[in-house]
Structure formats: C-alpha cells, structure tokens
Design a protein around this motif. Structure first.
Motif, PDB file in Angstrom:
ATOM      1  N   VAL A  73      -7.110  11.513   8.236  1.00  0.00           N
ATOM      2  CA  VAL A  73      -7.029  10.137   7.745  1.00  0.00           C
ATOM      3  C   VAL A  73      -8.302   9.707   7.016  1.00  0.00           C
ATOM      4  N   ALA A  74      -9.438  10.325   7.309  1.00  0.00           N
ATOM      5  CA  ALA A  74     -10.694   9.933   6.658  1.00  0.00           C
ATOM      6  C   ALA A  74     -10.687  10.221   5.167  1.00  0.00           C
ATOM      7  N   SER A  75      -9.812  11.114   4.712  1.00  0.00           N
ATOM      8  CA  SER A  75      -9.753  11.438   3.286  1.00  0.00           C
ATOM      9  C   SER A  75      -8.800  10.529   2.523  1.00  0.00           C
ATOM     10  N   LEU A  76      -8.100   9.664   3.211  1.00  0.00           N
ATOM     11  CA  LEU A  76      -7.124   8.773   2.579  1.00  0.00           C
ATOM     12  C   LEU A  76      -7.770   7.440   2.218  1.00  0.00           C
ATOM     13  N   PRO A  77      -7.114   6.661   1.347  1.00  0.00           N
ATOM     14  CA  PRO A  77      -7.594   5.305   1.083  1.00  0.00           C
ATOM     15  C   PRO A  77      -7.642   4.488   2.369  1.00  0.00           C
ATOM     16  N   ARG A  78      -8.343   3.382   2.319  1.00  0.00           N
ATOM     17  CA  ARG A  78      -8.456   2.482   3.460  1.00  0.00           C
ATOM     18  C   ARG A  78      -7.570   1.260   3.239  1.00  0.00           C
ATOM     19  N   GLN A  79      -7.524   0.386   4.224  1.00  0.00           N
ATOM     20  CA  GLN A  79      -6.841  -0.888   4.067  1.00  0.00           C
ATOM     21  C   GLN A  79      -7.763  -2.010   4.525  1.00  0.00           C
ATOM     22  N   GLY A  80      -7.486  -3.219   4.002  1.00  0.00           N
ATOM     23  CA  GLY A  80      -8.254  -4.390   4.398  1.00  0.00           C
ATOM     24  C   GLY A  80      -7.691  -5.013   5.653  1.00  0.00           C
ATOM     25  N   HIS A  81      -8.167  -6.209   5.982  1.00  0.00           N
ATOM     26  CA  HIS A  81      -7.733  -6.840   7.238  1.00  0.00           C
ATOM     27  C   HIS A  81      -6.706  -7.944   7.023  1.00  0.00           C
ATOM     28  N   ARG A  82      -6.406  -8.265   5.770  1.00  0.00           N
ATOM     29  CA  ARG A  82      -5.377  -9.273   5.524  1.00  0.00           C
ATOM     30  C   ARG A  82      -4.650  -8.968   4.214  1.00  0.00           C
ATOM     31  N   ALA A  83      -3.475  -9.577   4.051  1.00  0.00           N
ATOM     32  CA  ALA A  83      -2.680  -9.366   2.845  1.00  0.00           C
ATOM     33  C   ALA A  83      -3.457  -9.877   1.632  1.00  0.00           C
ATOM     34  N   PRO A  84      -3.279  -9.245   0.474  1.00  0.00           N
ATOM     35  CA  PRO A  84      -2.343  -8.146   0.157  1.00  0.00           C
ATOM     36  C   PRO A  84      -2.935  -6.741   0.338  1.00  0.00           C
ATOM     37  N   TRP A  85      -4.031  -6.659   1.087  1.00  0.00           N
ATOM     38  CA  TRP A  85      -4.676  -5.346   1.260  1.00  0.00           C
ATOM     39  C   TRP A  85      -4.352  -4.709   2.612  1.00  0.00           C
ATOM     40  N   ARG A  86      -3.591  -5.373   3.442  1.00  0.00           N
ATOM     41  CA  ARG A  86      -3.284  -4.841   4.771  1.00  0.00           C
ATOM     42  C   ARG A  86      -1.838  -4.368   4.850  1.00  0.00           C
ATOM     43  N   LEU A  87      -1.635  -3.211   5.481  1.00  0.00           N
ATOM     44  CA  LEU A  87      -0.293  -2.689   5.722  1.00  0.00           C
ATOM     45  C   LEU A  87       0.169  -3.157   7.098  1.00  0.00           C
ATOM     46  N   HIS A  88       1.311  -3.794   7.131  1.00  0.00           N
ATOM     47  CA  HIS A  88       1.801  -4.326   8.396  1.00  0.00           C
ATOM     48  C   HIS A  88       2.864  -3.430   9.049  1.00  0.00           C
ATOM     49  N   GLN A  89       3.273  -2.357   8.360  1.00  0.00           N
ATOM     50  CA  GLN A  89       4.318  -1.488   8.901  1.00  0.00           C
ATOM     51  C   GLN A  89       5.518  -2.333   9.357  1.00  0.00           C
ATOM     52  N   ASN A  90       5.882  -3.271   8.512  1.00  0.00           N
ATOM     53  CA  ASN A  90       6.954  -4.200   8.850  1.00  0.00           C
ATOM     54  C   ASN A  90       7.837  -4.400   7.614  1.00  0.00           C
ATOM     55  N   TYR A  91       9.060  -3.912   7.678  1.00  0.00           N
ATOM     56  CA  TYR A  91       9.942  -3.937   6.515  1.00  0.00           C
ATOM     57  C   TYR A  91      10.229  -5.366   6.048  1.00  0.00           C
ATOM     58  N   LEU A  92      10.462  -6.276   6.978  1.00  0.00           N
ATOM     59  CA  LEU A  92      10.826  -7.631   6.592  1.00  0.00           C
ATOM     60  C   LEU A  92       9.665  -8.326   5.880  1.00  0.00           C
ATOM     61  N   ARG A  93       8.450  -8.107   6.343  1.00  0.00           N
ATOM     62  CA  ARG A  93       7.293  -8.690   5.662  1.00  0.00           C
ATOM     63  C   ARG A  93       7.107  -8.063   4.283  1.00  0.00           C
ATOM     64  N   ASP A  94       7.310  -6.740   4.206  1.00  0.00           N
ATOM     65  CA  ASP A  94       7.156  -6.063   2.912  1.00  0.00           C
ATOM     66  C   ASP A  94       8.264  -6.461   1.944  1.00  0.00           C
ATOM     67  N   LEU A  95       9.428  -6.773   2.473  1.00  0.00           N
ATOM     68  CA  LEU A  95      10.521  -7.249   1.631  1.00  0.00           C
ATOM     69  C   LEU A  95      10.102  -8.515   0.891  1.00  0.00           C
ATOM     70  N   LEU A  96       9.458  -9.422   1.612  1.00  0.00           N
ATOM     71  CA  LEU A  96       8.977 -10.652   0.986  1.00  0.00           C
ATOM     72  C   LEU A  96       7.823 -10.372   0.035  1.00  0.00           C
ATOM     73  N   LEU A  97       6.925  -9.466   0.423  1.00  0.00           N
ATOM     74  CA  LEU A  97       5.736  -9.202  -0.372  1.00  0.00           C
ATOM     75  C   LEU A  97       6.039  -8.438  -1.660  1.00  0.00           C
ATOM     76  N   LEU A  98       6.845  -7.377  -1.543  1.00  0.00           N
ATOM     77  CA  LEU A  98       7.050  -6.480  -2.684  1.00  0.00           C
ATOM     78  C   LEU A  98       8.251  -6.867  -3.545  1.00  0.00           C
ATOM     79  N   ARG A  99       9.308  -7.349  -2.932  1.00  0.00           N
ATOM     80  CA  ARG A  99      10.501  -7.694  -3.711  1.00  0.00           C
ATOM     81  C   ARG A  99      10.456  -9.124  -4.222  1.00  0.00           C
ATOM     82  N   HIS A 100       9.882 -10.033  -3.430  1.00  0.00           N
ATOM     83  CA  HIS A 100       9.949 -11.447  -3.796  1.00  0.00           C
ATOM     84  C   HIS A 100       8.580 -12.105  -3.976  1.00  0.00           C
ATOM     85  N   GLY A 101       7.504 -11.417  -3.621  1.00  0.00           N
ATOM     86  CA  GLY A 101       6.180 -12.028  -3.702  1.00  0.00           C
ATOM     87  C   GLY A 101       5.687 -12.180  -5.131  1.00  0.00           C
TER      88      GLY A 101
END
Length: 494
Positions: free
Chosen positions: A444-472
């Motif tokens: 994992v150390a060779s991969l990109p990082r993530q921030g602590h809040r949207a839009p830089w944080r991954l929530h591993q949550n389909y419903l939240r991503d649905l709003l963010l990526l499809r409708h945000g």
C-alpha cells in the motif's frame, strides 16, 4: 496498430476496461478511443485465473455492469461464465474491435503546451515499441501484479518431491486425483480451491497461519429467480441489484458499528454447518474484526460440506519446513502432501507497472492524493479505476466510468481541455486501502494516498459515491479546469 491519436486511451481490457469502453460509447459517442491490453486475451482476472473452482466472490448482480443485465442462473458464478459475459458485452457494444492485445503501456508523458499524453507502448507479440497520443488517459489495470503472485520461500522446499504450484499460474497438466493436497492460505482463493480439489483428491488440507471469516451464501438468488419469471429482464436485474447493494452496505456498516454482534453471527453460521464439537474458535474465528479484512464467501456452503464429510480438513498452525513428503509444522505435526498449493496471496502493482511523467517531472504515486477516488493530484486528464474492497469491484468501476464521461462532456461544454486535480489544503493523509490484509500491508505504501474529507477521501460506500460521482458538482475546490494554451492558462468557472 492503434491510431496515432485518440481522444481517450483506456489501459486494460478486464472488467474495468471493457466497462469503461462501453460507457464511453454510450455516453460520449463522438469520442475516439482505443483499449490497450498487455495480455493476449481480454477478461483480466477472469481469463488469467484457471485454477479449479475459480469463481466470483461477489454476486453477479453487482459484479455485472449496470447497463448489461446478468442473465445466467447463478448469482455467484464460475470464472468461465463470467468471461463469456465479458466477451458478450464487449461484442454487443462494438468494443472488441477497439482492443489491441499484447500492447503493454510502459510510460506516459503529459505535455501541458499540447494538452496531451504521449504514451510509449511495447508490443509483446512483435517486440516493437511505438508511441501514440491521447487527450485523456484512463487506467483500468486494477492494482494486482499479473505476471506473478506472492510466494514466500519456505525452508526446505527444495527437498519436496511433489509439486508446488501457485493458483495464479495453474499448470494445465496437474492431475490431483487420488493425491494428498495441502493448500497454504486462508483467503478467498483457498476457500474456493479446497472444496473444488476435494472432489477428486484423496484428501485436501487447508493449512492456515490464522483464520478468516467465512460466510456461506446461496449460489442462486431466490428473489432474482422469482422476479425473472414475472418482470422484464432489465427491471428484474435492477431491482435485485438494488437489493444486493443495500444488503452489502448494511452488512459492512453493521460490522463497523457492532463488530462483536457480527462476529457472533458469523461464528454461529459456521457452527451450524460443521459437526458438533468442531473447533470453530480455532479455525474460523479471526483475531481481527469483520471487514478489517475481506470476508470470504462460500457458495452453498461447499467448503463446510467438504469439512463435514471428511474430504477436507483445516489445520491452523505455522510451517516449520518442507520435507521430502510433506510439511513439518511448528507444533511437530507432519502433513503428508503430493501437491502443495501456495494460495498465499497477490502482490500489488499500481497502474500495471507503467510510469507517469508530467511536464518533464516523474510522478511519484505515493506522493499524490486521490481525488474522488479516481483522479490524482497534479496529474492532468488522467483517471484510474479502484473498485470497492467491501463490495463488488464493478459497482465503483461503473460510477468511475460515468464520472469520466461527465468530465469529458464538461470539458467540451465549457471550451476547456484540461482537468487537473489539486491536493487537499491540509497535510493529513491516509492509506488508499484501509484493509489489514497481507497483500495490502506489503504494497500500500507505493499507492496514492487519500485525504481526510471529501472529495479526497474514499468512503467505501456506494450510496455516497453515487451522489458524489453521478450527481455531484463537477466544479469544486479539488479540481482546476484550464484551456490548452499554456500562455493563457487561467481557471475557468463553470
């Protein structure tokens, strides 16, 4: 040969790449594109893995594409059926002819003055190297290394008189009928292999250093079968897909909020399927909480059935060394073996091994921050697909492809050509993948990082991503839109 220049270059012709190409054709039919695949066939994981019993670990109503209903009988399907599905979808959406096999992307360099990528490609079939250009680069390579799996060295393995194989490169000539087989590992591959091998082997032993949570689920979806008899195929598919998304989300959220309860429920489910007195705590109760690592699915309880009738067994112990005829354990016990399968995991490899360079500066992926889980800070006109770790990969891949198409249309609509994600204003960073699994810790150390809040944080949550990526909103403080002319690089408000 691929054309000299395309609007969108997709790297990888597996589940993500085929889906991305289909979405591009559906939503941006005016865009030219090509798909480059390093291997000699499409399908990615589902063409690579050929070990006995290979199957999905997610239901196909969510692992299938949102735009291409899954019609096969089983909800948890075998690898060959999934591969047929991928080939059919690619053909039906006229994607197959745009795929170039044995085309390995080595390096991609962005030039802001021209607002385009120059991509170096190596053809494995001819050993030729050539370049092509694109306006947008879309990496659908996953994050596993395809040419080799993770295989630790075990003391004394040179003395072993039998065969040692890794599931990622299963030999076509291996006959395990009537033989003693030891499968080293406790993850999804081991849980799949053990019951499949037990059909013909004399005995199969799953040797694990520590246990994994295993959940038995029906291979068929009863609701799907009922709805298919009464509703149009697409409507039935979407309803079952929505139901399964909800169940997966509830399962994960409950595991995070009440791990003790979920732990007890999982243990009770295992105990019901095994003989009275079976040591469930030793062999099927991990030290970590549910979803600290992925849960393993056992369709129709085939693993537990093999254990219950004695065709297979589980040993929780540590390897001391290989012997000529098997494996000596730290406890002093000896496991006889004719075949040893090292289901010891995979290695991570970001972007399929290709390197990125922006305006003459190499991109260090570990120093970038993922924007909306799909773009990288400081890297213009680039997207990558990272599926969910707590749900099916395709749920996220579908949303990413939709977002990329929205982004491309936005660029056209506003007369801009470049979208560059910006790093979050604070310095708080976290690993991109939150699991504690061995393959994650190793790479994992060779991969990109993530921030602590949207839009830089991954929530591993389909419903939240649905709003963010499809409708945000497409415009926010996390991305800058500019024109191609470097002399007039000014931000453009939408």
């Amino acid at each position: 040969m691929a054309p000299d220049h395309v609007d969108v270059l997709i790297v990888g012709a597996g589940l993500s790449g085929i889906g991305a190409a289909c979405q591009l054709r559906r939503r941006c039919p005016d865009k030219t594109y090509a798909v480059l695949e390093a291997r000699d066939a499409i399908g990615g994981t589902w063409d690579l893995f050929r070990y006995p019993g290979v199957r999905s670990d997610s239901d196909m109503f969510t692992l299938g594409y949102s735009f291409a209903p899954w019609q096969a009988p089983k909800a948890i399907a075998d690898g060959a059926t999934i591969l047929d599905y991928l080939r059919r979808v690619a053909d039906e959406h006229d994607v197959t002819r745009h795929i170039r096999l044995r085309h390995r992307v080595v390096r991609a360099e962005w030039d802001s003055r021209q607002a385009r990528w120059t991509v170096q490609v190596h053809r494995d079939d001819t050993a030729d190297t050539f370049t092509l250009t694109c306006s947008f680069l879309y990496a659908c390579t996953g994050y596993y290394r395809y040419d080799a799996g993770h295989t630790p060295h075990f003391a004394g393995q040179e003395r072993f008189a039998g065969r040692i194989v890794h599931p990622q490169h299963w030999p076509a000539d291996l006959d395990h009928s009537g033989r003693q087989v030891v499968v080293i590992g406790s993850g999804a591959t081991a849980v799949t292999l053990v019951p499949a091998l037990a059909r013909h082997a004399a005995q199969v032993t799953m040797l694990q250093r520590s246990p994994t949570y295993v959940l038995a689920l029906p291979a068929h979806d009863a609701l799907a079968d009922a709805l298919r008899r009464r509703l149009p195929p697409r409507l039935a598919y979407l309803l079952v897909r929505a139901k399964n998304v909800l169940l997966v989300t509830v399962n994960y959220q409950l595991s995070r909020r009440a791990p003790g309860l979920v732990r007890r429920l999982l243990r009770r489910g295992v105990a019901r399927r095994l003989p009275a007195g079976y040591d469930v705590d030793r062999h099927f109760t991990p030290r970590y909480d549910p979803w600290d690592q992925r849960l393993c699915v056992d369709p129709d309880g085939t693993l537990f059935a093999a254990l219950a009738d004695g065709r297979a067994s589980v040993v929780t112990d540590t390897i001391d060394r290989f012997t000529e005829r098997g494996i000596r354990l730290v406890s002093g016990a000896h496991l006889p073996a004719d075949v040893v399968v090292t289901a010891t995991g995979l290695d991570l490899l970001a972007l399929g091994g290709m390197t990125l360079r922006v305006d003459g500066v190499d991109v260090d992926l570990a120093q970038t921050v993922a924007y909306k889980g799909t773009m990288l800070s400081g890297v213009p006109n680039f997207a990558l697909t990272l599926g969910y770790t707590n749900a099916s990969w395709t749920l996220k891949a579908d949303l990413v492809a939709e977002y990329v198409c929205r982004l491309l249309r936005h660029l056209d609509r506003t007369g801009t050509q470049v979208a560059t994600p910006l790093a979050p204003p604070d310095d708080r960073r976290a690993p991109l993948i939150g699991l504690t699994s061995g393959y994650v810790r190793r790479g994992v150390a060779s991969l990109p990082r993530q921030g602590h809040r949207a839009p830089w944080r991954l929530h591993q949550n389909y419903l939240r991503d649905l709003l963010l990526l499809r409708h945000g909103r497409l415009t926010d403080p996390g991305v800058r839109f500019t024109r191609a002319d470097s002399a007039q690089r000014r931000s453009v408000d939408a």
